[in-house]
Design a protein around this motif. Structure first.
Motif, mmCIF file in Angstrom:
data_model
loop_
_atom_site.group_PDB
_atom_site.id
_atom_site.type_symbol
_atom_site.label_atom_id
_atom_site.label_comp_id
_atom_site.label_asym_id
_atom_site.label_seq_id
_atom_site.Cartn_x
_atom_site.Cartn_y
_atom_site.Cartn_z
ATOM 1 N N MET A 126 0.818 -1.208 0.000
ATOM 2 C CA MET A 126 0.000 0.000 0.000
ATOM 3 C C MET A 126 0.856 1.264 0.000
ATOM 4 S SD MET A 126 -3.188 -0.988 -0.030
ATOM 5 C CE MET A 126 -2.627 -2.355 -1.053
ATOM 6 N N GLY A 127 1.920 1.250 0.790
ATOM 7 C CA GLY A 127 2.758 2.445 0.892
ATOM 8 C C GLY A 127 2.264 3.396 1.967
ATOM 9 N N LYS A 128 3.146 4.259 2.436
ATOM 10 C CA LYS A 128 2.831 5.153 3.549
ATOM 11 C C LYS A 128 1.747 6.174 3.215
ATOM 12 C CE LYS A 128 7.438 4.849 5.647
ATOM 13 N NZ LYS A 128 8.660 5.609 6.058
ATOM 14 N N SER A 129 1.558 6.475 1.928
ATOM 15 C CA SER A 129 0.580 7.501 1.554
ATOM 16 C C SER A 129 -0.793 6.932 1.232
ATOM 17 C CB SER A 129 1.091 8.287 0.338
ATOM 18 O OG SER A 129 1.228 7.436 -0.795
ATOM 19 N N SER A 130 -0.993 5.612 1.444
ATOM 20 C CA SER A 130 -2.279 4.990 1.137
ATOM 21 C C SER A 130 -3.358 5.508 2.067
ATOM 22 C CB SER A 130 -2.177 3.467 1.272
ATOM 23 O OG SER A 130 -3.457 2.871 1.186
ATOM 24 N N ILE A 131 -4.564 5.694 1.533
ATOM 25 C CA ILE A 131 -5.696 6.131 2.344
ATOM 26 C C ILE A 131 -6.011 5.118 3.438
ATOM 27 C CG2 ILE A 131 -7.447 5.082 0.862
ATOM 28 C CD1 ILE A 131 -9.218 7.522 1.445
ATOM 29 N N LEU A 132 -5.586 3.875 3.241
ATOM 30 C CA LEU A 132 -5.802 2.850 4.259
ATOM 31 C C LEU A 132 -4.896 3.043 5.469
ATOM 32 C CD1 LEU A 132 -6.073 -0.370 2.059
ATOM 33 C CD2 LEU A 132 -7.940 0.898 3.125
ATOM 34 N N LEU A 133 -3.789 3.784 5.285
ATOM 35 C CA LEU A 133 -2.789 3.888 6.347
ATOM 36 C C LEU A 133 -2.611 5.293 6.896
ATOM 37 C CD1 LEU A 133 -0.055 1.558 4.783
ATOM 38 C CD2 LEU A 133 -1.724 0.964 6.542
ATOM 39 N N ILE A 134 -2.877 6.319 6.090
ATOM 40 C CA ILE A 134 -2.661 7.690 6.561
ATOM 41 C C ILE A 134 -3.705 8.056 7.612
ATOM 42 C CG2 ILE A 134 -1.540 8.499 4.465
ATOM 43 C CD1 ILE A 134 -4.195 9.632 3.538
ATOM 44 N N ASN A 135 -3.379 9.049 8.418
ATOM 45 C CA ASN A 135 -4.250 9.454 9.518
ATOM 46 C C ASN A 135 -4.419 10.968 9.534
ATOM 47 O OD1 ASN A 135 -4.509 6.774 10.983
ATOM 48 N ND2 ASN A 135 -2.275 6.991 10.918
ATOM 49 N N GLY A 136 -5.277 11.438 10.442
ATOM 50 C CA GLY A 136 -5.417 12.867 10.672
ATOM 51 C C GLY A 136 -6.137 13.602 9.566
ATOM 52 N N SER A 137 -5.758 14.861 9.380
ATOM 53 C CA SER A 137 -6.481 15.752 8.462
ATOM 54 C C SER A 137 -6.386 15.296 7.010
ATOM 55 C CB SER A 137 -5.943 17.178 8.591
ATOM 56 O OG SER A 137 -4.565 17.234 8.266
ATOM 57 N N LEU A 138 -5.245 14.713 6.617
ATOM 58 C CA LEU A 138 -5.087 14.272 5.232
ATOM 59 C C LEU A 138 -6.049 13.126 4.927
ATOM 60 C CD1 LEU A 138 -3.674 14.438 2.516
ATOM 61 C CD2 LEU A 138 -1.871 12.943 3.424
ATOM 62 N N GLN A 139 -6.155 12.185 5.842
ATOM 63 C CA GLN A 139 -7.077 11.064 5.640
ATOM 64 C C GLN A 139 -8.519 11.572 5.564
ATOM 65 O OE1 GLN A 139 -9.418 9.666 8.102
ATOM 66 N NE2 GLN A 139 -10.116 8.177 6.580
ATOM 67 N N ARG A 140 -8.874 12.468 6.466
ATOM 68 C CA ARG A 140 -10.243 12.993 6.466
ATOM 69 C C ARG A 140 -10.531 13.765 5.188
ATOM 70 N NH1 ARG A 140 -8.721 14.040 11.835
ATOM 71 N NH2 ARG A 140 -8.354 16.255 11.406
ATOM 72 N N ARG A 141 -9.520 14.486 4.700
ATOM 73 C CA ARG A 141 -9.697 15.267 3.479
ATOM 74 C C ARG A 141 -9.976 14.362 2.277
ATOM 75 N NH1 ARG A 141 -11.395 20.128 1.893
ATOM 76 N NH2 ARG A 141 -10.485 20.788 -0.069
ATOM 77 N N ILE A 142 -9.144 13.352 2.095
ATOM 78 C CA ILE A 142 -9.310 12.448 0.954
ATOM 79 C C ILE A 142 -10.619 11.677 1.079
ATOM 80 C CG2 ILE A 142 -8.363 10.439 -0.238
ATOM 81 C CD1 ILE A 142 -5.577 11.378 0.559
ATOM 82 N N HIS A 143 -10.887 11.151 2.265
ATOM 83 C CA HIS A 143 -12.104 10.371 2.492
ATOM 84 C C HIS A 143 -13.342 11.222 2.234
ATOM 85 C CE1 HIS A 143 -15.170 8.051 4.680
ATOM 86 N NE2 HIS A 143 -14.362 6.999 4.561
ATOM 87 N N GLY A 144 -13.315 12.481 2.675
ATOM 88 C CA GLY A 144 -14.451 13.363 2.481
ATOM 89 C C GLY A 144 -14.691 13.703 1.016
ATOM 90 N N LEU A 145 -13.615 13.991 0.284
ATOM 91 C CA LEU A 145 -13.735 14.318 -1.133
ATOM 92 C C LEU A 145 -14.301 13.143 -1.927
ATOM 93 C CD1 LEU A 145 -10.328 16.174 -1.683
ATOM 94 C CD2 LEU A 145 -12.604 17.204 -1.844
ATOM 95 N N ILE A 146 -13.759 11.958 -1.664
ATOM 96 C CA ILE A 146 -14.209 10.773 -2.402
ATOM 97 C C ILE A 146 -15.635 10.406 -2.000
ATOM 98 C CG2 ILE A 146 -13.788 8.310 -2.767
ATOM 99 C CD1 ILE A 146 -10.794 8.915 -2.373
ATOM 100 N N GLY A 147 -15.925 10.487 -0.700
ATOM 101 C CA GLY A 147 -17.273 10.153 -0.232
ATOM 102 C C GLY A 147 -18.335 11.041 -0.840
ATOM 103 N N ALA A 148 -18.053 12.343 -0.918
ATOM 104 C CA ALA A 148 -19.012 13.278 -1.513
ATOM 105 C C ALA A 148 -19.232 12.974 -2.991
ATOM 106 C CB ALA A 148 -18.520 14.713 -1.328
ATOM 107 N N PHE A 149 -18.158 12.659 -3.702
ATOM 108 C CA PHE A 149 -18.264 12.334 -5.119
ATOM 109 C C PHE A 149 -19.071 11.050 -5.328
ATOM 110 C CE2 PHE A 149 -16.210 10.390 -9.001
ATOM 111 C CZ PHE A 149 -16.804 11.253 -9.912
ATOM 112 N N PHE A 150 -18.832 10.042 -4.479
ATOM 113 C CA PHE A 150 -19.551 8.770 -4.605
ATOM 114 C C PHE A 150 -21.040 8.915 -4.320
ATOM 115 C CE2 PHE A 150 -15.898 5.497 -3.927
ATOM 116 C CZ PHE A 150 -15.355 5.896 -5.144
#
Length: 483
Positions: A126-150
């Motif tokens: 996966m790597g350190k930058s994977s959404i499965l592994l990252i935490n904090g504001s970056l994870q919330r940002r990516i998850h929120g953007l993708i969730g809204a689009f879906f």
């Protein structure tokens, strides 16, 4: 073959992490917790055993996971120690939770308390930058953007059109005289749909290259964590590098031609973000990781639904009747089916829900405690893992009557929002594609039951290291005549 794999896994794990396990075993042994600070003396670890030195209880856990009753390892200890107990599996002292409230607390906690924990081979892939592994504001940002689009009506309409197209193209090639392997067919369909959602890649030469490399990549997710030329992990990492290059080229082409202000795929969504946190490399890496549901969870949802329906004629009859009525109505109106039509079918949704409950495509989630955490009077020590084991909750007779029976009717008057039902996880990392998974399964089932009758060959469900059908779910179909 499976026994040989197990032996190799055990000995490779033993030699590769011997010193780490020994340090952890000493550090986290019960003796150490007798001398912890007075702040936590009123708390105690859950009952249980850490098993053998170094190996813990991993051998028994894996042995049970390969059996017809993979939850037997957990259920045996739950009866002895309670719904929350301690163990030592996959190289880490672990608190196992079959308590729905405890699991909900863990899933809804932020990264200050718990962070994802996965096998070493998976984290390397996966790597350190994977959404499965990252935490904090970056994870919330990516998850929120993708969730809204879906959740957008535009995307649901696009997926409905694409899914209908790929399902029809696949089913047009089915022949009465040859067996159809449902697991293969659903993987091909779902992968094409998801790849188009992520990077807007249509079927063609690049898609075939991507499919081939992705098969090589995903084969290493649960491999022995040895990264040397020729090893399974090494080959998977090389395959991912090739796929990342393809996605990076797509990103570069988008930038040169101008990024659309109205996102057409997930890459567009992330490229339009103004936070400057999302680099091209991070986006490319995550596109590969997000293809996994197209190969794994969504196809298995469709496959298991066919498996359970094949064994339940009454449920199949009601499902077919409901979908035929919808098809007849839309034909009379001269209208194509839209996403809301599929999701409005109550019994079809109950079938999908019951398939998720029984199939347990995601058996649980592992988190690592970042600090000492108290839950219901128990201490989860810093550095320990927590395994929220969904399967035992979903198959608990105290939560569901006759839990091993496929009974879609149980959901007619049951609340799906209960913490006793968590097929997509929960909290900040709740799967953003849960509605799309239901939509794809609904479309597949609609076209399947309205066009074909079938006879299924005997097949069994394999639950480890991932859920799958042992023989890829072979069936013999007969095309229905138009009424």
């Amino acid at each position: 073959m499976e026994n040989l794999w197990l032996i190799v896994l055990i000995f490779s794990t033993f030699f590769s992490i011997f010193l780490i396990l020994y340090r952890n075993y000493l550090r986290f042994s019960p003796v150490c917790f007798n001398i912890r600070s007075s702040k936590h003396r009123r708390l105690s670890l859950p009952s249980g055993t850490l098993g053998w030195p170094f190996l813990g209880e991993t051998i028994e856990f894996v042995s049970c996971a390969y059996s017809d009753c993979p939850e037997s390892f957990v259920n045996k200890r739950r009866r002895r120690y309670g719904k929350v107990f301690k163990s030592h599996i996959f190289g880490s002292p672990t608190i196992v939770s079959t308590d729905a409230e405890v699991s909900k607390f863990v899933l809804q906690s932020d990264s200050k308390a718990f962070v994802p924990s996965y096998p070493k081979s998976l984290t390397e892939l996966m790597g350190k930058s994977s959404i499965l592994l990252i935490n904090g504001s970056l994870q919330r940002r990516i998850h929120g953007l993708i969730g809204a689009f879906f959740k957008s009506p535009h995307l649901k309409a696009q997926i409905t059109r694409d899914m209908q197209k790929y399902v029809q193209e696949s089913m047009e090639n089915w022949r009465d005289e040859l067996p159809i392997f449902i697991q293969d067919e659903t993987k091909s369909i779902a992968f094409q749909v998801l790849v188009k959602v992520l990077i807007r890649l249509d079927p063609g030469e690049d898609m075939e290259i991507l499919k081939k490399q992705f098969q090589e990549f995903i084969a290493g997710l649960m491999s022995i964590p040895i990264n040397i030329p020729g090893s399974r992990l090494y080959r998977s990492l090389q395959a991912k590098k090739k796929m990342v290059k393809l996605v990076q080229k797509i990103i570069q082409d988008k930038k040169e031609s101008g990024i659309s202000n109205v996102p057409k795929d997930v890459v567009d969504v992330l490229l339009n973000d103004t936070s400057e946190q999302l680099t091209d490399d991070l986006i490319a890496d995550n596109m590969i990781d997000m293809m996994i549901p197209g190969e794994d969870s969504v196809p298995l949802l469709m496959t298991l639904a066919i498996k359970y329906l094949s064994d339940s004629p009454t449920a199949l009859q009601q499902l077919t009747k409901e979908n035929k009525e919808l098809k007849t109505l839309k034909d009379q109106l001269g209208e194509p089916l839209c996403w809301s039509d599929y999701l409005s079918l109550p019994f079809t949704q109950n079938v999908i829900t019951e398939t998720l409950r029984m199939g347990n495509i995601i058996i649980g989630v592992m988190r690592k405690a970042m600090k000492d955490v108290e839950i219901k009077g128990y201490l989860i020590p810093k550095g320990w893992c927590v395994f929220t084991y969904f399967r035992s909750v979903h198959l608990d007779e105290n939560n569901f009557d006759m839990p091993y029976d496929f009974n879609p009717w149980r959901w007619q008057d049951k609340d799906m929002s209960s913490c006793n039902f968590t097929p997509f996880g929960g909290g900040q990392r709740l799967c953003p594609g849960l509605d799309l998974a239901r939509l794809e399964a609904s479309i597949f089932l609609h076209h399947f039951v309205t066009q074909f009758s079938w006879v299924a060959e005997d097949d069994t469900i394999v639950n480890f290291p991932t859920v799958r059908m042992k023989r890829r779910m072979p069936i013999w179909v007969k095309r229905k005549r138009n009424d």
